[in-house]
Motif scaffolding. Sequence first.
Motif: not given
Length: 252
Positions: A212-237
Amino acid sequence: MRKILIIGMGAGNPDYMTVQAIDALNKVDVFFIPDKGTEKAALRKLRTDICARFIKTKAHRFVEMPVPKRAEDFFDYKSNVADWHAEIETNYARLLREALGENECAGFLVWGDPAIYDSTLRIIEKIRTRDEIEFDYQVIPGISAVQALAARHRVPLNRIGESIHITTGRKLAGGYPADADSVVVMLDGEQAFQKLAGEFEIYWGAYVGTDEEVLVSGQLPDVANEIAAIRAERRKRNGWIMDSYLIRRPEK
């Protein structure tokens, strides 16, 4: 005398089991498996799968340990955790008396490393110091999520001459540590990184080392929303999530 082995089982990938941990598995008579309900069934399965894969010579049995839920409404965080640990301590002590023979060995399989953000050592030591049950225990270190995260992102945790600060999301919500360079954050259910002002780079990972591993990296303003969305989706799943991240200001 009863013996207890507190075994670090790594951050989710059975391949993270060390040779020392595998040897320890093969000495255990009784594995105490935390029962956190159906939503954490995957964590129970990982423990039993590890035993099935690596135990070759020792007959063993599993005993489920009911894990009480921590109060969600509280005024003092440390008091709340202390009350929760006291309940767990009572359960552990009862099982050590009732489910472990006088000359048997018990095994606690701890996620990651027992010495990093886990309370098994504290609870077992409290039971031992009460002198109600005679036993000895040994700690087997494991590969933590902190190590696995850095390895999967192919970055060192530290920068030359600088410190590494390990903390929680609850602490980070109060602001980025003033004297810290590299900060590793665990247990960030509220995603405190979204509230940080300024320039930061982040290396985030969930279910590190697993399918299930998922990795995201980058400048915080560019990826913060992506991380939040992935986190919410994976937790729900999945019904649960284990994630951590390394965050720091860009190097000048």
